[in-house]
Design an enzyme around this catalytic site. Structure first.
Site, PDB file in Angstrom:
ATOM      1  N   ASP A   3     -46.856   9.835  29.909  1.00 45.82           N
ATOM      2  CA  ASP A   3     -45.969  10.396  28.878  1.00 45.82           C
ATOM      3  C   ASP A   3     -44.494  10.224  29.260  1.00 45.82           C
ATOM      4  OD1 ASP A   3     -45.875  12.277  30.873  1.00 45.82           O
ATOM      5  OD2 ASP A   3     -46.333  13.998  29.584  1.00 45.82           O
ATOM      6  N   SER A   4     -44.245   9.671  30.475  1.00 43.13           N
ATOM      7  CA  SER A   4     -42.869   9.337  30.842  1.00 43.13           C
ATOM      8  C   SER A   4     -42.279   8.325  29.871  1.00 43.13           C
ATOM      9  CB  SER A   4     -42.817   8.772  32.264  1.00 43.13           C
ATOM     10  OG  SER A   4     -43.600   7.600  32.361  1.00 43.13           O
TER      11      SER A   4
ATOM     12  N   ASP B  83     -52.229   9.837  29.981  1.00 43.87           N
ATOM     13  CA  ASP B  83     -51.819  11.239  30.120  1.00 43.87           C
ATOM     14  C   ASP B  83     -52.318  12.060  28.940  1.00 43.87           C
ATOM     15  OD1 ASP B  83     -50.373  12.091  32.332  1.00 43.87           O
ATOM     16  OD2 ASP B  83     -48.583  11.004  31.714  1.00 43.87           O
TER      17      ASP B  83
ATOM     18  N   LYS C  66     -55.344  11.723  32.499  1.00 42.15           N
ATOM     19  CA  LYS C  66     -54.606  12.454  33.547  1.00 42.15           C
ATOM     20  C   LYS C  66     -54.036  13.716  32.916  1.00 42.15           C
ATOM     21  CE  LYS C  66     -50.407  11.145  35.297  1.00 42.15           C
ATOM     22  NZ  LYS C  66     -49.558  12.296  34.882  1.00 42.15           N
TER      23      LYS C  66
ATOM     24  N   GLU D 149     -51.587  17.194  33.798  1.00 38.41           N
ATOM     25  CA  GLU D 149     -50.662  17.813  34.761  1.00 38.41           C
ATOM     26  C   GLU D 149     -51.086  19.244  35.083  1.00 38.41           C
ATOM     27  OE1 GLU D 149     -46.513  17.632  33.704  1.00 38.41           O
ATOM     28  OE2 GLU D 149     -46.585  15.462  33.383  1.00 38.41           O
TER      29      GLU D 149
ATOM     30  N   GLU E 121     -46.685  14.387  43.089  1.00 38.73           N
ATOM     31  CA  GLU E 121     -45.336  13.947  42.717  1.00 38.73           C
ATOM     32  C   GLU E 121     -44.266  14.777  43.413  1.00 38.73           C
ATOM     33  OE1 GLU E 121     -44.609  13.172  38.564  1.00 38.73           O
ATOM     34  OE2 GLU E 121     -42.452  12.965  38.890  1.00 38.73           O
TER      35      GLU E 121
HETATM   36  O1  KIV Z   1     -45.901   9.868  33.010  1.00 37.97           O
HETATM   37  C1  KIV Z   1     -45.931   9.223  34.080  1.00 37.97           C
HETATM   38  O2  KIV Z   1     -45.515   8.057  34.153  1.00 37.97           O
HETATM   39  C2  KIV Z   1     -46.504   9.881  35.255  1.00 37.97           C
HETATM   40  C3  KIV Z   1     -46.396   9.193  36.575  1.00 37.97           C
HETATM   41  C4  KIV Z   1     -45.007   9.215  37.051  1.00 37.97           C
HETATM   42  C5  KIV Z   1     -47.337   9.733  37.561  1.00 37.97           C
HETATM   43  O3  KIV Z   1     -47.020  10.946  35.137  1.00 37.97           O
END
Ligand code: KIV
Length: 302
Positions: A66-67, A105, A135, A137, A205
């Site tokens: 989600d970055s 994510d 994934k 968080e 992280e």
């Molecule tokens: O959203 C993302 O790119 C991430 C990574 C930095 C682990 O969660």
């Protein structure tokens, strides 16, 4: 020898022989890397073009993180990203990469309300985005039932602890975590909880090197570090950071392997100059010829 827990899924031979027409890496391949002590390379990519590069570089895991909210879409933080916007990018990454194990994510707001909401989001990501794992968080107790539910649906889950950007308001910004004994123990216990309920790997992280080393030694599943030092089972970076695609401040833990932004601006400036000076396009190299009699006939008519 430590092993990834596959007990929630199926047998390793079944995973290998399962219908996988595009020969993507599977959970069993990631497990093999870990068991053989080979570092796992993971990259976050955000669209077809960047995931094509990830595919060609034969990166083990392609995270659709989600970055992309702040790195590709210009949002202030990841919490502004909606599930529909995210899904659009997941599909695009999936079309670009037929090599890496694909993990997506769970964006902010797409799983917190109820187990039903979380399962609906995962179904969308698997059915429409063709991803192989999720994934999520945070390893705090509220998240554990959600993670259990997703694993019970046969979807492998990767945890993510330490600096969890979806909680940046609570954490007081994007800062190093694990600076006090209390914070170290919180992170450590979250990892133990996550391993116990069956996640297949955990992203660590922005935590001190020594803390990630202790966690990695204690766990029997891979740890993937970002700003967590060299003692993890693998590393992850965001493609736009590692290729230098952005003209902005980089976190200390980023290593820039290329300077795409600089060379991109140089290329665009040269293009502009050549358009203005008439150097581009060149008659023969960039243009198409017409047969003389066709040209003569056309000229007569028009
Ligand atoms: O959203 C993302 O790119 C991430 C990574 C930095 C682990 O969660």
């Amino acid at each position: 020898m430590v092993r990834i827990s596959l007990r929630h899924f199926t047998t390793r031979s079944m995973l290998r022989s399962s219908y996988n027409p595009i020969k993507r890496k599977t959970l069993a391949d990631i497990s093999d890397l870990y068991e053989n002590g080979k570092p796992i390379a993971m990259v976050t990519s955000h669209d077809f073009i960047t995931s094509k590069m990830v595919e060609h570089a034969k990166i083990d895991i392609n995270l659709i993180g989600d970055s992309l909210a702040n790195t590709t879409l210009g949002y202030q933080d990841t919490n502004e990203l909606t599930l529909d916007e995210f899904l659009y990018h997941v599909k695009s990454v999936q079309r670009g990469n037929s090599h890496s194990f694909l993990v997506a994510d769970l964006p902010f707001g797409s799983f917190e309300k109820s187990l039903e909401q979380a399962s609906e989001t995962c179904i969308k990501l698997v059915q429409q985005g063709n991803i192989q794992a999720i994934k999520i968080e945070g390893g705090q107790s509220e998240n554990l039932p959600v993670i259990k539910k997703i694993i019970s649906m046969g979807i492998p889950v990767m945890g993510h602890v330490g600096l969890t950007p979806q909680r940046h308001n609570e954490l007081g910004g994007y800062k190093l975590q694990g600076k006090t004994l209390e914070s170290c123990l919180k992170i450590y216990n979250e990892c133990l909880n996550l391993e116990k309920i069956g996640v297949f790997a955990i992203v660590l992280e922005c935590i001190p090197n020594k803390l990630s080393q202790l966690i990695t030694e204690k766990l029997s599943i891979p740890t993937i570090g970002i700003g967590a030092g060299p003692y993890t089972s693998g590393q992850v970076l965001v493609v736009s950071d590692l290729l230098g695609m952005k003209d902005c401040h980089q976190a200390k833990f980023v290593k820039k392997y290329q300077d795409f932004f600089k060379s991109g601006v140089e290329g665009l400036s040269q293009y502009k100059e050549e358009v203005e000076s008439g150097q581009f396009p060149e008659l023969d190299s960039h243009g198409y010829k017409m047969k003389k009699d066709l040209y003569d006939e056309l000229k007569k008519i028009i």
